[in-house]
Design a protein around this motif. Sequence first.
Motif, mmCIF file in Angstrom:
data_model
loop_
_atom_site.group_PDB
_atom_site.id
_atom_site.type_symbol
_atom_site.label_atom_id
_atom_site.label_comp_id
_atom_site.label_asym_id
_atom_site.label_seq_id
_atom_site.Cartn_x
_atom_site.Cartn_y
_atom_site.Cartn_z
ATOM 1 N N LEU A 53 0.392 3.399 8.600
ATOM 2 C CA LEU A 53 -0.068 3.191 7.256
ATOM 3 C C LEU A 53 0.503 2.222 6.492
ATOM 4 C CD1 LEU A 53 0.161 7.013 6.397
ATOM 5 C CD2 LEU A 53 -1.868 5.544 6.398
ATOM 6 N N LEU A 54 1.811 1.814 6.832
ATOM 7 C CA LEU A 54 2.298 0.764 6.152
ATOM 8 C C LEU A 54 2.123 -0.731 6.653
ATOM 9 C CD1 LEU A 54 6.008 2.247 6.102
ATOM 10 C CD2 LEU A 54 4.428 2.282 4.013
ATOM 11 N N CYS A 55 2.026 -0.644 7.930
ATOM 12 C CA CYS A 55 1.696 -1.975 8.723
ATOM 13 C C CYS A 55 0.545 -2.993 8.072
ATOM 14 C CB CYS A 55 1.301 -1.785 9.906
ATOM 15 S SG CYS A 55 0.893 -3.531 11.175
ATOM 16 N N ASP A 56 1.128 -4.348 7.882
ATOM 17 C CA ASP A 56 0.517 -5.224 7.221
ATOM 18 C C ASP A 56 -0.876 -5.564 7.543
ATOM 19 O OD1 ASP A 56 2.582 -5.599 5.356
ATOM 20 O OD2 ASP A 56 3.331 -7.469 6.198
ATOM 21 N N LYS A 57 -1.203 -5.310 9.061
ATOM 22 C CA LYS A 57 -2.340 -5.807 9.877
ATOM 23 C C LYS A 57 -3.294 -4.593 9.523
ATOM 24 C CE LYS A 57 -0.152 -8.311 13.594
ATOM 25 N NZ LYS A 57 -0.671 -9.506 13.220
ATOM 26 N N ASN A 58 -3.027 -3.415 9.222
ATOM 27 C CA ASN A 58 -3.971 -2.348 8.768
ATOM 28 C C ASN A 58 -5.285 -2.168 9.731
ATOM 29 O OD1 ASN A 58 -4.559 -0.534 6.733
ATOM 30 N ND2 ASN A 58 -6.367 -1.734 6.205
ATOM 31 N N ASP A 59 -4.658 -2.213 11.135
ATOM 32 C CA ASP A 59 -5.571 -2.233 12.137
ATOM 33 C C ASP A 59 -5.664 -0.681 12.922
ATOM 34 O OD1 ASP A 59 -3.578 -2.503 13.728
ATOM 35 O OD2 ASP A 59 -4.531 -4.333 14.871
ATOM 36 N N ILE A 105 6.785 -2.555 -1.987
ATOM 37 C CA ILE A 105 6.513 -3.254 -0.946
ATOM 38 C C ILE A 105 5.205 -3.523 -0.442
ATOM 39 C CG2 ILE A 105 7.362 -4.225 1.290
ATOM 40 C CD1 ILE A 105 10.040 -3.085 0.450
ATOM 41 N N SER A 106 4.827 -2.076 -0.103
ATOM 42 C CA SER A 106 3.485 -1.763 0.711
ATOM 43 C C SER A 106 2.424 -1.454 -0.231
ATOM 44 C CB SER A 106 3.437 -1.083 1.646
ATOM 45 O OG SER A 106 3.764 0.215 1.223
ATOM 46 N N ARG A 107 1.414 -1.025 0.394
ATOM 47 C CA ARG A 107 0.292 -0.389 -0.673
ATOM 48 C C ARG A 107 0.300 1.080 -1.053
ATOM 49 N NH1 ARG A 107 -1.607 -2.886 3.903
ATOM 50 N NH2 ARG A 107 -1.794 -0.906 4.984
ATOM 51 N N ARG A 108 1.151 1.770 -0.221
ATOM 52 C CA ARG A 108 1.068 3.053 -0.493
ATOM 53 C C ARG A 108 2.709 3.628 -0.844
ATOM 54 N NH1 ARG A 108 -2.411 2.463 4.209
ATOM 55 N NH2 ARG A 108 -4.411 3.353 3.773
ATOM 56 N N ASN A 109 2.652 4.707 -1.463
ATOM 57 C CA ASN A 109 3.813 5.642 -1.276
ATOM 58 C C ASN A 109 3.730 6.700 -0.435
ATOM 59 O OD1 ASN A 109 6.083 4.355 -3.079
ATOM 60 N ND2 ASN A 109 4.853 5.301 -4.988
ATOM 61 N N ILE A 110 4.846 6.908 0.534
ATOM 62 C CA ILE A 110 4.608 7.910 1.527
ATOM 63 C C ILE A 110 5.805 8.962 1.354
ATOM 64 C CG2 ILE A 110 4.017 8.234 3.840
ATOM 65 C CD1 ILE A 110 3.075 5.640 4.243
ATOM 66 N N ALA A 111 5.378 10.435 1.299
ATOM 67 C CA ALA A 111 6.559 11.058 1.430
ATOM 68 C C ALA A 111 6.455 11.982 2.854
ATOM 69 C CB ALA A 111 6.494 12.079 0.120
ATOM 70 N N VAL A 112 7.257 12.139 3.556
ATOM 71 C CA VAL A 112 7.247 12.955 4.706
ATOM 72 C C VAL A 112 8.309 13.992 4.560
ATOM 73 C CG1 VAL A 112 7.489 12.982 7.228
ATOM 74 C CG2 VAL A 112 6.837 10.910 6.044
ATOM 75 N N GLU A 156 -3.321 18.605 -5.307
ATOM 76 C CA GLU A 156 -4.575 18.981 -5.768
ATOM 77 C C GLU A 156 -4.977 17.403 -6.506
ATOM 78 O OE1 GLU A 156 -8.038 20.835 -6.398
ATOM 79 O OE2 GLU A 156 -6.250 21.578 -5.306
ATOM 80 N N GLU A 157 -4.077 17.048 -7.410
ATOM 81 C CA GLU A 157 -4.358 15.886 -8.216
ATOM 82 C C GLU A 157 -3.345 14.724 -7.628
ATOM 83 O OE1 GLU A 157 -4.348 16.914 -12.122
ATOM 84 O OE2 GLU A 157 -5.721 18.629 -11.989
ATOM 85 N N PRO A 158 -3.414 14.161 -6.446
ATOM 86 C CA PRO A 158 -2.456 12.945 -6.117
ATOM 87 C C PRO A 158 -2.583 11.719 -6.575
ATOM 88 C CG PRO A 158 -4.250 13.326 -4.370
ATOM 89 C CD PRO A 158 -4.545 14.216 -5.656
ATOM 90 N N PRO A 159 -1.521 11.017 -6.963
ATOM 91 C CA PRO A 159 -1.612 9.681 -7.158
ATOM 92 C C PRO A 159 -2.345 8.811 -6.277
ATOM 93 C CG PRO A 159 0.688 10.457 -7.423
ATOM 94 C CD PRO A 159 0.003 11.517 -6.826
ATOM 95 N N LYS A 160 -3.021 7.953 -6.766
ATOM 96 C CA LYS A 160 -3.881 7.054 -5.708
ATOM 97 C C LYS A 160 -3.169 6.464 -4.649
ATOM 98 C CE LYS A 160 -7.494 3.415 -6.158
ATOM 99 N NZ LYS A 160 -8.179 2.715 -7.141
ATOM 100 N N SER A 161 -2.226 5.953 -4.885
ATOM 101 C CA SER A 161 -1.340 5.336 -3.508
ATOM 102 C C SER A 161 -0.691 6.278 -2.939
ATOM 103 C CB SER A 161 -0.411 4.190 -4.249
ATOM 104 O OG SER A 161 0.593 4.891 -5.206
ATOM 105 N N SER A 162 -0.521 7.418 -3.037
ATOM 106 C CA SER A 162 0.341 8.418 -2.277
ATOM 107 C C SER A 162 -0.217 9.124 -1.050
ATOM 108 C CB SER A 162 0.732 9.606 -3.161
ATOM 109 O OG SER A 162 -0.242 10.485 -3.562
ATOM 110 N N VAL A 163 0.536 9.220 -0.261
ATOM 111 C CA VAL A 163 0.255 9.883 1.266
ATOM 112 C C VAL A 163 1.381 10.761 1.375
ATOM 113 C CG1 VAL A 163 -0.243 10.065 3.526
ATOM 114 C CG2 VAL A 163 -1.054 8.311 2.205
ATOM 115 N N ILE A 164 1.324 11.943 1.227
ATOM 116 C CA ILE A 164 2.281 13.335 1.598
ATOM 117 C C ILE A 164 1.932 13.846 2.837
ATOM 118 C CG2 ILE A 164 3.379 15.357 0.892
ATOM 119 C CD1 ILE A 164 2.409 14.690 -1.918
#
Length: 334
Positions: A59-65, A116-123, A143-151
């Motif tokens: 998800l973080l990788c610059d290549k996004n492939d 730094i990246s396109r996303r905020n990620i919580a694990v 239910e109403e996540p911030p646009k850039s977030s992935v949990i």
Amino acid sequence: MFDSIRQKSDNAPTLAGQEKIVHFLEHSIKSDKTSHAYGFFGPKGIGKKRLVDFFVQALLCDKNDGAPCGQCRNCVLFARNNHTDVYRVIKDPDEKNIGIEKMREMRERMYLTPSISRRNIAVIYDAHSLSADAQNSILKILEEPPKSSVIILAADFTDSLLPTLRSRLLNIRLNNISDERMIKCLESEYPDMSKEFIRSAVNLAFGKIETARDLIADKTLLESAEKEYAKALQFLNSQKSERLKMLYDVFSKSMSFIEQQNSGIKFANSLLVAAEWSIYDKFGIKEALMIIKSDKKPADNLAKICNGLFKLIDMMKRNIAPRLAFEQFIWNIN
């Protein structure tokens, strides 16, 4: 670790047995159809953390492939556990549960702009340890996540999470891996190890490849596991009075509640594996019987024991007194 995965992820040894899930995750990234929240479920030792880390790095990788390149800034920072856009939640060893305070801090982090990246990620790696209050506290952000977030939540079992929480996740279940698949994978990973040693580790791992890796990496751990399962079979073959006496070894007086809980769940899992091995033996399935000989109980009794063990483990995970739960289990089985 992920360089070879990117080149040929469908056959990546490190993610063996989970290729369909890997393909799904890669495709979702490449097609920009990722969800805002995921639940990864499977028993301890099956490889959840390895798969989750692969996905987060992708998800973080610059290549996004779809798979991490392992070389860009985002990949390197994540591999070094130093990525500012990733917030990890791990249960402390002395914690009974992951409490609401950690979830409040996680929510605050998710509303920040990625640095730094396109996303905020919580694990949340030990999501099965989340208290009910902690779970309820993150329902709104799911239910109403911030646009850039992935949990991402990783849990050993699904029913540890509230139905209202699970319904807000894209749920992914990891499957146990066949012994044959594990042996092939691990022989490739550990070419200097004897085939007999690897097979012994696989037999004791019971479909969980990370457990097999741990056993291969530590010979004393493998020897300890063999003794544990031998003890488990002795327990299954004993009378009620002997089983009750054996609990003194499982639950010492000096143990804290959390230590008793961990010891009880560990021994119950050993009993479950031993009982399943015995059932295999009754039906002539020899694949998992290389180390420990079966007991003499009929298959229907063993099935009843397995069912009781599942209930026992569930009771202990719900913080019911471990020794009391075990004593009840002993009185309920033949």
